[in-house]
Design a protein around this motif. Sequence first.
Motif, PDB file in Angstrom:
ATOM      1  N   ASP A 131      -9.587  -0.807   0.061  1.00  0.00           N
ATOM      2  CA  ASP A 131      -9.842   0.004  -0.620  1.00  0.00           C
ATOM      3  C   ASP A 131      -9.410   1.294   0.048  1.00  0.00           C
ATOM      4  O   ASP A 131      -9.757   2.440  -0.570  1.00  0.00           O
ATOM      5  N   ALA A 132      -9.461   1.089   1.446  1.00  0.00           N
ATOM      6  CA  ALA A 132      -8.443   2.471   2.439  1.00  0.00           C
ATOM      7  C   ALA A 132      -8.184   2.937   1.916  1.00  0.00           C
ATOM      8  O   ALA A 132      -7.674   3.278   3.102  1.00  0.00           O
ATOM      9  N   GLY A 133      -6.990   2.519   1.243  1.00  0.00           N
ATOM     10  CA  GLY A 133      -5.617   2.628   1.540  1.00  0.00           C
ATOM     11  C   GLY A 133      -4.834   2.084   2.516  1.00  0.00           C
ATOM     12  O   GLY A 133      -4.035   2.339   2.848  1.00  0.00           O
ATOM     13  N   THR A 134      -5.422   1.207   3.335  1.00  0.00           N
ATOM     14  CA  THR A 134      -4.553   0.574   4.073  1.00  0.00           C
ATOM     15  C   THR A 134      -3.754  -0.148   3.906  1.00  0.00           C
ATOM     16  O   THR A 134      -3.671  -1.170   2.602  1.00  0.00           O
ATOM     17  N   ASP A 135      -2.443  -0.939   4.855  1.00  0.00           N
ATOM     18  CA  ASP A 135      -1.783  -1.935   4.034  1.00  0.00           C
ATOM     19  C   ASP A 135      -1.794  -2.842   4.450  1.00  0.00           C
ATOM     20  O   ASP A 135      -2.042  -3.420   6.063  1.00  0.00           O
ATOM     21  N   VAL A 136      -2.700  -3.812   4.087  1.00  0.00           N
ATOM     22  CA  VAL A 136      -3.529  -5.287   4.834  1.00  0.00           C
ATOM     23  C   VAL A 136      -2.396  -6.078   4.282  1.00  0.00           C
ATOM     24  O   VAL A 136      -2.593  -6.844   5.252  1.00  0.00           O
ATOM     25  N   THR A 137      -1.209  -5.864   3.457  1.00  0.00           N
ATOM     26  CA  THR A 137      -0.089  -7.204   3.810  1.00  0.00           C
ATOM     27  C   THR A 137       0.394  -7.196   4.794  1.00  0.00           C
ATOM     28  O   THR A 137       0.463  -8.167   5.394  1.00  0.00           O
ATOM     29  N   ALA A 138       0.865  -6.367   5.408  1.00  0.00           N
ATOM     30  CA  ALA A 138       1.510  -5.998   7.104  1.00  0.00           C
ATOM     31  C   ALA A 138       0.333  -6.418   7.907  1.00  0.00           C
ATOM     32  O   ALA A 138       0.614  -7.312   8.918  1.00  0.00           O
TER      33      ALA A 138
END
Length: 159
Positions: A131-138
């Motif tokens: 939800d913080a707009g971070t790239d979880v996939t990376a």
Amino acid sequence: MDERPDPASFPGGVSLTHVTVYDVPGTDGVAGGTPHLHTASAEAYLVLAGQGTVQTLGSQGYREDALAPGAVLWFTPGTVHRLVNGGGLELVVLMQNSGLPEAGDAVMTFPLEVLGDPQAYARAATLPDADAGTDVTAAVVRRRALALEGYDRWRADVG
């Protein structure tokens, strides 16, 4: 796998999870999950679709077992395991965890210098908040790469 327990002895406190396995290759060129072990939980796979293998490291060394629809495979706590996707691998995971969340029992196969440092392990294992707009996939890809680095060392040691 170390032992083939009697199916009638599978313990209570079982959770069920529907899982699809990563189809993106890791640093070793193999499409699969993050190698890890469970300290207290037995785990079983019921293959619903696709093909693949499960790689394990245990007291009897390295092993690969084929996975195809209808296959059931399970192993004891302390067995390092990694799912490998040969195409469309989908399964139900049965985990005897007595109500523990998997995160409370799973240990990823990071290099020993990370495993031996609680703060380093927490940094390596924790994924960012989506939800913080971070790239979880990376972050998942980086975490898997670090676990594969340790796994390759462990596998070389076990043979």
